[in-house]
Motif scaffolding. Structure first.
Motif: not given
Length: 257
Positions: A154-169
């Motif tokens: 669950g934590v990894a799934h949420d963290f993955n969403n944050y990383l995706a946002g950082i990477l796209v930005s």
């Protein structure tokens, strides 16, 4: 021939000697024998001698075998305890078994055959009980690991969403053709985010929550370490320098297959 260590807690020397002689006649056992007359010394000998089977006199210096049995079981010790008494008493036998005795024998009925059958039966029951206990502990461990896996997933799934946002930005910012210094920092951010995303992906696969392929690609450990050290260097106080001499580009590909 089975190795068998026996501890006898009995204050009657004649009874102890009779029991010892009968046990020596059990050809199935290679016997180690220890006899203690005082119940307090007997409790200590249980720890030091570590017997396979304990023979416990029901009456022992004002202390009943039931009291000693309670103390043995209260400490979590589940090894076979066979209660001995001078007279057959159904109430005493029932009470002993109820409080955790493995068996109950009358002293004047002892023989090699009686002793072998009692020891063999109680040891088999003890082994079965230990197997059940181990299986239960193993089941609890698996359930505990599953709970940790679910939490990590669950934590990894949420963290993955944050990383995706950082990477796209970071990648979007690179399209604006920033100055070389800013470009280097954005590339570091993108590289570290990609490395972190690979770690998150493994956590998701471990928890069987990842919907993609079950095969992982190669990971460039050198790039992951280099990018992380670069970011750490920028966050260090003035005058603190990170030594990167141990990091080289050789043999830093790790297969995820």
């Amino acid at each position: 021939m089975q190795e068998l260590s026996v501890l006898v807690i009995d204050d009657d020397d004649v009874d102890v000697e009779k029991l010892h002689r009968n046990l020596l006649q059990c050809e199935e056992f290679a016997l180690s024998f220890e006899a203690i007359s005082d119940w307090r010394d007997g409790m200590r000998a249980i720890e030091t001698f570590a017997p396979d089977v304990i023979f416990l006199d029901f009456f022992l210096g004002g202390q009943t075998g039931v009291d000693i049995l309670k103390e043995i079981r209260a400490g979590g010790d589940q090894r076979p305890v066979i209660v001995l008494t001078g007279q057959g008493d159904e109430e005493t036998a029932t009470s002993s078994i109820r409080l955790g005795a493995s068996d109950y024998l009358v002293k004047n009925t002892l023989s090699p055959k009686v002793l072998f059958e009692s020891i063999d039966t109680t040891r088999r029951e003890y082994a079965r009980r230990m197997q059940d206990l181990f299986a239960e502990q193993e089941f609890r461990t698996i359930r505990h690991l599953e709970a940790i896996g679910n939490l990590a997933g669950g934590v990894a799934h949420d963290f993955n969403n944050y990383l995706a946002g950082i990477l796209v930005s970071a990648e979007l910012a690179l399209t604006y053709e920033p100055c070389p210094k800013v470009r280097r920092e954005l590339e570091r951010i993108a590289g570290i985010s990609t490395s972190a995303a690979q770690v998150v992906r493994r956590l998701l696969l471990f928890n069987k929550q990842y919907a993609g392929t079950d095969q992982l690609g190669d990971v460039n450990v050198y790039e992951a370490v280099r990018n992380t050290l670069s970011m750490l260097q920028h966050s260090c106080p003035p005058g603190v320098k990170i030594d990167r001499s141990a990091v080289s580009e050789k043999s830093h590909m790790v297969s995820g297959s």
